[in-house]
Design a protein around this motif. Structure first.
Motif, PDB file in Angstrom:
ATOM      1  N   THR A 247     -12.392  14.728 -20.965  1.00 27.22           N
ATOM      2  CA  THR A 247     -13.256  13.894 -21.793  1.00 27.22           C
ATOM      3  C   THR A 247     -12.382  13.251 -22.869  1.00 27.22           C
ATOM      4  OG1 THR A 247     -15.054  15.441 -21.417  1.00 27.22           O
ATOM      5  CG2 THR A 247     -15.315  13.913 -23.247  1.00 27.22           C
TER       6      THR A 247
ATOM      7  N   GLN B 210     -15.065   9.019 -25.796  1.00 29.26           N
ATOM      8  CA  GLN B 210     -16.326   9.542 -25.236  1.00 29.26           C
ATOM      9  C   GLN B 210     -16.971  10.562 -26.178  1.00 29.26           C
ATOM     10  OE1 GLN B 210     -14.776  10.812 -21.370  1.00 29.26           O
ATOM     11  NE2 GLN B 210     -15.960   9.194 -20.368  1.00 29.26           N
ATOM     12  N   LYS B 211     -16.132  11.414 -26.749  1.00 34.14           N
ATOM     13  CA  LYS B 211     -16.669  12.403 -27.699  1.00 34.14           C
ATOM     14  C   LYS B 211     -17.318  11.703 -28.888  1.00 34.14           C
ATOM     15  CE  LYS B 211     -13.296  15.927 -26.402  1.00 34.14           C
ATOM     16  NZ  LYS B 211     -12.045  16.624 -26.807  1.00 34.14           N
ATOM     17  N   LYS B 212     -16.629  10.688 -29.410  1.00 36.29           N
ATOM     18  CA  LYS B 212     -17.192   9.944 -30.542  1.00 36.29           C
ATOM     19  C   LYS B 212     -18.525   9.300 -30.163  1.00 36.29           C
ATOM     20  CE  LYS B 212     -12.868   8.759 -32.933  1.00 36.29           C
ATOM     21  NZ  LYS B 212     -11.944   7.661 -33.306  1.00 36.29           N
ATOM     22  N   ALA B 213     -18.589   8.759 -28.944  1.00 33.03           N
ATOM     23  CA  ALA B 213     -19.822   8.103 -28.502  1.00 33.03           C
ATOM     24  C   ALA B 213     -20.958   9.114 -28.344  1.00 33.03           C
ATOM     25  CB  ALA B 213     -19.574   7.369 -27.194  1.00 33.03           C
TER      26      ALA B 213
ATOM     27  N   LEU C 222     -11.353  11.085 -26.391  1.00 39.62           N
ATOM     28  CA  LEU C 222     -11.815  11.065 -27.781  1.00 39.62           C
ATOM     29  C   LEU C 222     -12.900  10.006 -27.964  1.00 39.62           C
ATOM     30  CD1 LEU C 222     -11.633  12.022 -30.679  1.00 39.62           C
ATOM     31  CD2 LEU C 222      -9.648  10.553 -31.018  1.00 39.62           C
TER      32      LEU C 222
END
Lengths: 76, 76, 76, 76, 76, 76
Positions: free
Chosen positions: D20, D24-27, D22
């Motif tokens: 995953t 995607q994590k932020k989103a 960064l």
């Protein structure tokens, strides 16, 4: 028969450390187990404590990652 | 639509292994899924099983880490 | 020292029942504990199993609640 | 004061990535926090989001690991 | 930014009570929050504590429900 | 194959409601499932969302229960 799950960000909070130290983990386990005994009479041998460390970029607060959140706070 | 979370200490319990082996994980996943089907009629395709391994120093029992707990037990 | 958390929808799956029955809970607890002993040698006395029942409208699958999901399935 | 725990399999779903990312994590963090504000009026500063990635062999579906499940699906 | 989840059996452990009392919950929340501050410097305002009570028949130990387990212990 | 667990305090946040409403639950389930599809390509049929409501006195923040925390905030 308590089960306690402690999630904290993976980072150093003791002097010179960059992760949670073994001493801190021991203190958390002892502290939580003692607390459950004192407040509810739960035997130490029946209390499980599981500590999970979570990367700063996997922990969100304020709609952003913890790293970003702190930068915003530092600026304001 | 069951969700099952299995937390175990990260260590070897199969001969020669020092972590949970793939064979053990497969056996846990199959066993739990079969059980939910047999007991409650839950379809295998709707059962999620998530296995999490936890370091011995992150798992507390008896007010101490699992490593310390076993040392105490061994002595007693 | 395993900890197993089983989440299922709150509904009847045994004849005449509208919730998970005590017999089913006993079977789940025994089955999971036996499995952890057989696969990993975990002592029964060190395995915690926590069963949580979740209302159908609190469990989402396919982007909708479980109740809606089943209606859609029944139609198709 | 919401707490949201997102568990996904540890693998790449963005072009060229094998975990995953960064972004995607932020989103995910932003999306979930916005959703809780829009639907329930929960302040961003009071919403925790914890993302956990789980190895494919630790995630079971259909009675087998995710890796095996996909192989079966690909064949059928 | 810690998150602590405490699961205990739903039963009385204070004199005259048959569930966890409000005073006990307050003591657990304060105790855990103080502990995280003392051990790791975590601000109280950033610590979430969620207490969950689990019915005795939904909590397994020793391969049986907690109620059965205690009966067995009482006999032995 | 994501699993999302959303914990919120049990209280009304929609006009006239004193608990999370069915409409809100549907919006959370749809919103989270859409998000996982958009960000990571996760199929709706493989995403589980479990919503758990937690009594105000079982949720701690700032070292006190949520009820007390709000009273303190209102005064300051």
């Amino acid at each position: 028969m308590p089960y306690v799950n402690i999630k904290v960000t993976r980072e150093g909070t003791a002097p010179g450390a960059d992760v949670t130290t073994l001493e801190q983990k021991k203190a958390l386990i002892k502290g939580v187990s003692d607390l459950l005994y004192e407040v509810m009479g739960k035997e130490h041998s029946r209390t499980f404590v599981v500590i999970e460390e979570v990367d700063l970029e996997n922990w969100g607060i304020g709609g952003v990652t913890t790293s970003e959140y702190r930068k915003q706070k530092a600026k304001s």
